[in-house]
Design an enzyme around this catalytic site. Structure first.
Site, PDB file in Angstrom:
ATOM      1  N   ASP A  47      59.755  36.507  65.313  1.00  0.00           N
ATOM      2  CA  ASP A  47      59.904  37.442  64.732  1.00  0.00           C
ATOM      3  C   ASP A  47      59.924  37.864  63.617  1.00  0.00           C
ATOM      4  O   ASP A  47      61.202  38.817  63.359  1.00  0.00           O
ATOM      5  CB  ASP A  47      59.512  38.680  65.469  1.00  0.00           C
ATOM      6  N   ASN A  58      52.627  37.082  54.922  1.00  0.00           N
ATOM      7  CA  ASN A  58      50.840  37.429  55.166  1.00  0.00           C
ATOM      8  C   ASN A  58      51.228  38.279  56.635  1.00  0.00           C
ATOM      9  O   ASN A  58      50.251  38.742  57.453  1.00  0.00           O
ATOM     10  CB  ASN A  58      49.921  35.860  55.826  1.00  0.00           C
ATOM     11  N   TYR A  80      48.412  51.567  58.994  1.00  0.00           N
ATOM     12  CA  TYR A  80      48.524  50.275  57.824  1.00  0.00           C
ATOM     13  C   TYR A  80      48.155  50.365  57.070  1.00  0.00           C
ATOM     14  O   TYR A  80      48.399  49.988  56.590  1.00  0.00           O
ATOM     15  CB  TYR A  80      47.531  49.746  59.608  1.00  0.00           C
TER      16      TYR A  80
END
Length: 246
Positions: free
Chosen positions: A64, A91, A156
């Site tokens: 993670d 990414n 986001y």
């Protein structure tokens, strides 16, 4: 000789979507790639099987990126296997969309932790490694959402804008050490990340793109490989948009 022959590359979130395309593009160019993933074991193994021709050069790592201890453990393992790492592609990323007024604190934290904190944690480890060799490339996968701020994506967009700011600051800190730090900011790319959007919303997004189509994964991967190459040695602190003109 292929551009990345004898180079070792880390691609976080490197088994699906854009990350998968980036991993495969590096493999085709001769690199050994450490592709990371967090949960989806079956998808990761399927990806490995579908790229069996690169069996010796494709190494999967499960951890993670939002957890500092996990990152440190995985990075140490990669250093033992690779000796020298040349490129890090940050990414790993998720979306958890909702209007800000109804967005949960958990949703905010999760997106920021994986998208932005993960970039910080992995970049910190990579920089310490790159400083020893006086060479390295970091490419952070941001998004045009960090610039446009799309509806329902405050978390986001904030994480992606944060990646751009982090890139600009870090690039100045390490420029003298032959380490470059850049962003690639894709627009609407045909991956599972946007497949859950309503059909009407997808149609509207497509109309907003001057090229009137969504991008392909290989088009994003090409931009990443350029910034990771030795030919891009005088480019740092930049954001390359792959958006079809948005």
């Amino acid at each position: 000789m292929r551009r990345f022959e004898n180079q070792n590359i880390i691609v976080t979130g490197g088994t699906r979507g854009i990350g998968r395309g980036i991993t495969e593009s590096f493999l085709k160019e001769g690199a050994r790639v450490f592709a990371t993933y967090t949960r989806n074991e079956s998808a990761a193994q399927q990806f490995k099987e579908e790229n069996s021709q690169y069996a010796e050069k494709l190494i999967l790592k499960k951890f993670d990126v939002s957890q500092g201890q996990d990152c440190e453990r995985a990075f140490q393992e990669i250093e033992q296997e690779a000796e020298e790492i040349h490129v890090l592609v940050n990414n790993s990323g998720i979306r958890s969309d909702s209007l800000l007024a109804t967005m949960s604190e958990e949703s905010w934290d999760k997106v920021l932790d994986i998208n932005l904190k993960g970039t910080f944690l992995m970049s910190r480890l990579a920089v310490m490694h790159f400083l020893k060799n006086r060479y390295g490339r970091i490419i952070n996968m941001s998004s045009i959402g960090g610039k446009l701020g799309l509806n329902g994506q405050a978390n986001y967009a904030a994480s992606k804008a944060g990646q751009i700011a982090l890139t600009q600051s870090l690039s100045k800190e390490v420029a003298k050490k032959k380490i470059t730090v850049n962003c690639v900011a894709p627009g609407f790319i045909e991956t599972e990340l946007i497949s859950d959007l309503p059909t009407e919303q997808i149609s509207e997004y497509k109309k907003s793109v001057p090229m009137k189509r969504f991008g392909q994964v290989h088009e994003v991967a090409s931009a990443v490989l350029f910034l990771a190459s030795k030919e891009a040695s005088y480019i740092t602190g930049s954001t390359l948009e792959v958006t079809g003109g948005l």
